[in-house]
Design an enzyme around this catalytic site. Structure first.
Site, PDB file in Angstrom:
ATOM      1  N   GLU A 120      26.559 121.368  24.345  1.00  0.00           N
ATOM      2  CA  GLU A 120      26.879 119.950  24.556  1.00  0.00           C
ATOM      3  C   GLU A 120      26.295 119.117  23.417  1.00  0.00           C
ATOM      4  OE1 GLU A 120      28.396 117.558  25.816  1.00  0.00           O
ATOM      5  OE2 GLU A 120      28.357 117.467  27.994  1.00  0.00           O
ATOM      6  N   ASP A 121      26.895 117.970  23.152  1.00  0.00           N
ATOM      7  CA  ASP A 121      26.348 117.071  22.146  1.00  0.00           C
ATOM      8  C   ASP A 121      25.117 116.338  22.679  1.00  0.00           C
ATOM      9  OD1 ASP A 121      27.873 115.550  23.936  1.00  0.00           O
ATOM     10  OD2 ASP A 121      28.901 114.392  22.398  1.00  0.00           O
ATOM     11  N   ASP A 142      23.207 112.724  28.959  1.00  0.00           N
ATOM     12  CA  ASP A 142      22.780 111.366  29.310  1.00  0.00           C
ATOM     13  C   ASP A 142      22.369 111.384  30.779  1.00  0.00           C
ATOM     14  OD1 ASP A 142      22.379 108.673  29.483  1.00  0.00           O
ATOM     15  OD2 ASP A 142      24.450 108.089  29.119  1.00  0.00           O
ATOM     16  N   PHE A 164      22.465 103.802  21.650  1.00  0.00           N
ATOM     17  CA  PHE A 164      23.738 104.517  21.646  1.00  0.00           C
ATOM     18  C   PHE A 164      23.875 105.183  20.290  1.00  0.00           C
ATOM     19  CE2 PHE A 164      28.241 105.367  21.501  1.00  0.00           C
ATOM     20  CZ  PHE A 164      28.480 105.836  22.789  1.00  0.00           C
ATOM     21  N   ARG A 176      32.245 110.382  13.987  1.00  0.00           N
ATOM     22  CA  ARG A 176      31.932 111.800  14.245  1.00  0.00           C
ATOM     23  C   ARG A 176      31.569 112.534  12.958  1.00  0.00           C
ATOM     24  NH1 ARG A 176      33.330 112.960  19.574  1.00  0.00           N
ATOM     25  NH2 ARG A 176      35.184 111.935  20.394  1.00  0.00           N
TER      26      ARG A 176
HETATM   27  P1  IMP Z   1      26.552 112.334  31.035  1.00  0.00           P
HETATM   28  O1  IMP Z   1      27.550 112.909  32.000  1.00  0.00           O
HETATM   29  O2  IMP Z   1      26.052 110.992  31.473  1.00  0.00           O
HETATM   30  O3  IMP Z   1      25.400 113.266  30.721  1.00  0.00           O
HETATM   31  O4  IMP Z   1      27.362 112.010  29.715  1.00  0.00           O
HETATM   32  C1  IMP Z   1      27.388 112.858  28.644  1.00  0.00           C
HETATM   33  C2  IMP Z   1      28.497 112.479  27.679  1.00  0.00           C
HETATM   34  O5  IMP Z   1      28.524 111.061  27.435  1.00  0.00           O
HETATM   35  C3  IMP Z   1      28.229 113.137  26.352  1.00  0.00           C
HETATM   36  O6  IMP Z   1      28.847 114.401  26.277  1.00  0.00           O
HETATM   37  C4  IMP Z   1      28.785 112.128  25.371  1.00  0.00           C
HETATM   38  O7  IMP Z   1      30.151 112.407  25.115  1.00  0.00           O
HETATM   39  C5  IMP Z   1      28.667 110.786  26.065  1.00  0.00           C
HETATM   40  N1  IMP Z   1      27.480 110.024  25.598  1.00  0.00           N
HETATM   41  C6  IMP Z   1      26.377 109.709  26.319  1.00  0.00           C
HETATM   42  N2  IMP Z   1      25.491 108.998  25.591  1.00  0.00           N
HETATM   43  C7  IMP Z   1      26.046 108.878  24.353  1.00  0.00           C
HETATM   44  C8  IMP Z   1      25.587 108.243  23.103  1.00  0.00           C
HETATM   45  O8  IMP Z   1      24.489 107.673  22.967  1.00  0.00           O
HETATM   46  N3  IMP Z   1      26.453 108.339  22.052  1.00  0.00           N
HETATM   47  C9  IMP Z   1      27.664 108.980  22.124  1.00  0.00           C
HETATM   48  N4  IMP Z   1      28.108 109.574  23.250  1.00  0.00           N
HETATM   49  C10 IMP Z   1      27.308 109.524  24.361  1.00  0.00           C
HETATM   50 MG    MG Z   2      31.927 111.274  23.863  1.00  0.00          MG
END
Ligand code: IMP
Ligand code: MG
Length: 177
Positions: free
Chosen positions: A101-102, A105, A154, A167
């Site tokens: 995963e990138d 959050d 962010f 990206r």
């Molecule tokens: P989660 O389900 O809240 O953990 O969301 C994760 C996804 O939200 C990641 O795979 C990202 O695509 C996106 N995301 C959350 N925070 C950021 C950020 O600071 N920058 C860019 N994408 C984010």
């Molecule tokens: Mg995203």
């Protein structure tokens, strides 16, 4: 006037060093598991650059697969319900799976994907994220390998986007507000 470039928070050199170390950590973990073939699964699109560097830091045989996901609803608030836009092209039953995963959050996306993968009978599933935000909600979710604790902003670059842009930045940065 064009927008100023995102402020650098994690340099390309720091990312490269950490990715190499992560590859070694993951390799050590894999060697302790009962023998089974490895499939590395990248989450599209944010993980594509991280995954391309990470797989080259892990020696040994592997197959590479991708899961395309799109969050339902409000783009800025994770609902945890994700739509699969691209599924794995091959079964993972009996295989070790490394989910890439990138950024984690709230952890809701990862939780959903872990449930989906576990339902397919893999030998094991481990997770690696380039970045993890420090949220109370995500504390319950264990990410096996984390590159960096995410700055409180962010973040964009090295695969991560804001409205599909940035990206291709070689570093992780924050948008100036
Ligand atoms: P989660 O389900 O809240 O953990 O969301 C994760 C996804 O939200 C990641 O795979 C990202 O695509 C996106 N995301 C959350 N925070 C950021 C950020 O600071 N920058 C860019 N994408 C984010
Ligand atoms: Mg995203």
């Amino acid at each position: 006037m064009p927008a100023p470039p995102p402020k650098e928070l994690i340099s390309a050199a720091a990312i490269a060093a950490r990715v190499t170390a992560l590859g070694q950590e993951i390799d050590r973990m894999l060697r302790k598991l009962p023998p089974a073939p490895l499939t590395v699964v990248g989450v599209l699109r944010g993980a594509f650059i991280f995954m391309s560097d990470l797989v080259r830091a892990i020696p040994g045989e592997m197959t590479c697969e991708f899961l395309g996901v799109r969050s339902y609803g409000d783009a800025t608030v994770s609902s945890g319900v994700v739509e699969i836009t691209h599924d794995l092209m091959a079964p993972i039953a009996g295989r070790h799976v490394l989910l890439v995963e990138d950024i984690v959050d709230t952890g809701l996306t990862l939780r959903y994907l872990l449930d989906l993968l576990h339902a397919r009978g893999p030998a094991s599933v481990h997770t690696v994220a380039l970045l993890r935000k420090k949220l109370p909600q995500s504390a319950a979710l264990t990410v096996d390998f984390v590159g960096f604790e995410a700055p409180d902003a962010f973040v964009v670059g090295y695969g991560l986007d804001a409205a599909q842009l940035y990206r291709n930045l070689p570093y992780v940065g924050a948008l100036e507000t």
